[in-house]
Enzyme design. Sequence first.
Site, PDB file in Angstrom:
ATOM      1  N   LEU A 259      -7.826  -1.592  -2.884  1.00 14.81           N
ATOM      2  CA  LEU A 259      -6.522  -1.611  -3.132  1.00 14.81           C
ATOM      3  C   LEU A 259      -6.191  -2.915  -3.742  1.00 14.81           C
ATOM      4  O   LEU A 259      -5.187  -3.693  -3.276  1.00 14.81           O
ATOM      5  CB  LEU A 259      -5.520  -1.367  -2.104  1.00 14.81           C
ATOM      6  CG  LEU A 259      -5.871  -0.131  -1.312  1.00 14.81           C
ATOM      7  CD1 LEU A 259      -4.960   0.244  -0.076  1.00 14.81           C
ATOM      8  CD2 LEU A 259      -5.636   1.063  -2.242  1.00 14.81           C
ATOM      9  N   PRO A 260      -6.715  -3.426  -4.839  1.00 14.98           N
ATOM     10  CA  PRO A 260      -6.365  -4.692  -5.514  1.00 14.98           C
ATOM     11  C   PRO A 260      -4.879  -4.558  -5.771  1.00 14.98           C
ATOM     12  O   PRO A 260      -4.341  -3.510  -6.269  1.00 14.98           O
ATOM     13  CB  PRO A 260      -7.379  -4.704  -6.832  1.00 14.98           C
ATOM     14  CG  PRO A 260      -7.598  -3.477  -7.048  1.00 14.98           C
ATOM     15  CD  PRO A 260      -7.616  -2.549  -5.788  1.00 14.98           C
ATOM     16  N   HIS A 261      -4.079  -5.576  -6.002  1.00 18.32           N
ATOM     17  CA  HIS A 261      -2.937  -5.613  -6.420  1.00 18.32           C
ATOM     18  C   HIS A 261      -2.331  -7.223  -6.550  1.00 18.32           C
ATOM     19  O   HIS A 261      -3.144  -8.072  -6.626  1.00 18.32           O
ATOM     20  CB  HIS A 261      -2.037  -5.222  -5.150  1.00 18.32           C
ATOM     21  CG  HIS A 261      -2.104  -5.878  -3.801  1.00 18.32           C
ATOM     22  ND1 HIS A 261      -3.235  -5.591  -3.106  1.00 18.32           N
ATOM     23  CD2 HIS A 261      -1.381  -7.028  -3.217  1.00 18.32           C
ATOM     24  CE1 HIS A 261      -3.089  -6.290  -2.015  1.00 18.32           C
ATOM     25  NE2 HIS A 261      -2.013  -7.041  -2.085  1.00 18.32           N
ATOM     26  N   ALA A 262      -1.331  -7.148  -7.724  1.00 21.84           N
ATOM     27  CA  ALA A 262      -0.885  -8.337  -8.334  1.00 21.84           C
ATOM     28  C   ALA A 262       0.430  -8.244  -8.514  1.00 21.84           C
ATOM     29  O   ALA A 262       0.965  -7.272  -8.777  1.00 21.84           O
ATOM     30  CB  ALA A 262      -1.887  -8.654  -9.379  1.00 21.84           C
TER      31      ALA A 262
END
Length: 154
Positions: A64-67
């Site tokens: 769950l990459p997030h930015a």
Amino acid sequence: MDLSSLLKPGAVKALVNVTSKKRLFQDLSEIAHSAYGLDAAQAVDALQERESLGPTGVGHGVALPHARLHGLKSVVGVFLRLERPLDFDAVDRLPVDLVFALFAPKDSGVDHLKALALVSRTMRNGEVCAKLRANTDPAALHAVLTAGPGAQAA
């Protein structure tokens, strides 16, 4: 908030072949650019910066990459089903084949956290993940994600 408000059908891709986390972040950012008009270079940098704080591979083949990004008006998502699992330094050390990335406005505060919790809850559901792994059609993947149990915030 529900997944259908976070994830456009055009932001779902299947059978993506990537060989590195960097290439994965580039693919996610290019899809986010096409679907939502995000600055792809800024998105790649933001994903890599967040990942440097600790891996976003949550286990069971899910990442769950997030930015957070400047200039974004609302939280948006991109989903990829990978052809071959990718080593992602996940907490359980298993490679990742389901990737749900979130991009949020820099000042989104609680909305970013709510969206992350919603996606996390959905992707922890074994039945949803099994259906995602059994499908290669982006429309079917989008339908599974947006109709699955937990696809709406409480």
